[in-house]
Design an enzyme around this catalytic site. Sequence first.
Site, PDB file in Angstrom:
ATOM      1  N   TRP A   1     -70.682   5.015  50.630  1.00 20.82           N
ATOM      2  CA  TRP A   1     -69.255   5.340  50.692  1.00 20.82           C
ATOM      3  C   TRP A   1     -68.983   6.701  51.302  1.00 20.82           C
ATOM      4  CZ3 TRP A   1     -67.130   1.052  50.911  1.00 20.82           C
ATOM      5  CH2 TRP A   1     -67.568  -0.025  50.132  1.00 20.82           C
TER       6      TRP A   1
ATOM      7  N   ASP B   1     -64.244  11.728  46.040  1.00 15.72           N
ATOM      8  CA  ASP B   1     -64.023  10.307  45.769  1.00 15.72           C
ATOM      9  C   ASP B   1     -64.657  10.030  44.411  1.00 15.72           C
ATOM     10  OD1 ASP B   1     -64.166   7.560  45.540  1.00 15.72           O
ATOM     11  OD2 ASP B   1     -65.225   7.229  47.429  1.00 15.72           O
TER      12      ASP B   1
ATOM     13  N   LYS C   1     -62.512  -0.076  38.935  1.00 10.54           N
ATOM     14  CA  LYS C   1     -63.798   0.129  38.269  1.00 10.54           C
ATOM     15  C   LYS C   1     -63.575   0.485  36.793  1.00 10.54           C
ATOM     16  CE  LYS C   1     -65.536   0.621  42.595  1.00 10.54           C
ATOM     17  NZ  LYS C   1     -66.416  -0.302  43.301  1.00 10.54           N
TER      18      LYS C   1
END
Length: 368
Positions: free
Chosen positions: A106, A175, A199
């Site tokens: 990511w 992030d 999540k």
Amino acid sequence: MEQKSTINFGAGPAKLPQSVLLQAQKELVNFNDVGISVLEMSHRSSDFNKILNKTESLMRELLCIPDNYKVMFMQGGGSGQFSAVPLNLIGLKEDRCADYIVTGTWSEKAAKEAEKYGKVNIVHPKLDRYTKIPDPSSWTLNPSASYVYYCCNETVHGVEYNFIPETNGVVLVSDMSSNFLSRPVDVSKFGLIFAGAQKNVGCAGVTVVIVREDLLGHTLKECPIVLNYKVQAESNSLYNTPPCFSIYIMCLVLEWIKNNGGSVAMENLNHQKSSLIYDIINNSDGFYVCPVDKPSRSRMNIPFRLGTEEGDEALEKMFLAGAAKRGMISLKGHRSVGGIRASLYNAVTLGDTEALAAFMKEFKKEHM
């Protein structure tokens, strides 16, 4: 007919607390006696405004967010923020450059996206494999950078920071999609934090963005207006129709976190859960292998192989089939790395984790 018991170890969209699902089910057709569902409610209505304000209020309380930070609920997921961050922040300084720490899929994607809008400096030597956080002594930070970016927990590779990077005054961006509200965090150390909800704090469709006020208004002219933080902050996330139902689900999850002891309680629970699984891996005499260096191992996503570091695919298929028979789903590793991955987000209970631990012991006993 009795419903089959299923334990969801999915990496996202992930398990939601049972009480949240039941409340959403109860209120689905008629929310709060207003006669309609949140799904069909105007985002401009006073009823939705109450949901939005309550969600922000809970978020501020749970994270102790300082008053000089704006909280926004945006669309486009984490991937949308890979673009939004440089579009809003890379113009903070004339050089239009940013530092990126790349520790997995990511952060790598985020760095590649940022290259469209300015100069990207990868602050450390390129990693052969994503199995650790590079030692900060190897970093070459650029004092002229507009910001330093990192992904706090890499969902695919199971690498998590247990420290906040020191940037010597340069704006820090993180992030936190896959470990958001899994432990306390000092928001004041960051210029910007973002997290996809699916999540730890809700369902897919909404992304939380927490940004310091002085960073607003430096947007590049080519920034799409829906990604413009200043516009979104000034319109209270209502520039256009927001993901109303996803925000409502997030509100219920934040309430659940608050009622269950907040981020400190989540941290304790997540430590317990991850320790259970890592202890089995560490004491398996090589039957289970986690490729990640111990200091960088994630509490949220635990990747492991069976038999060898490269993995015995036949054995791993048997493991997944055995787990499925016991109602354990979504344990297959990310398609880019293979193997097994157990995601232990906030809503995954200690009992769920104990069931996986018991199966891992049993499977090892049968096949070693």
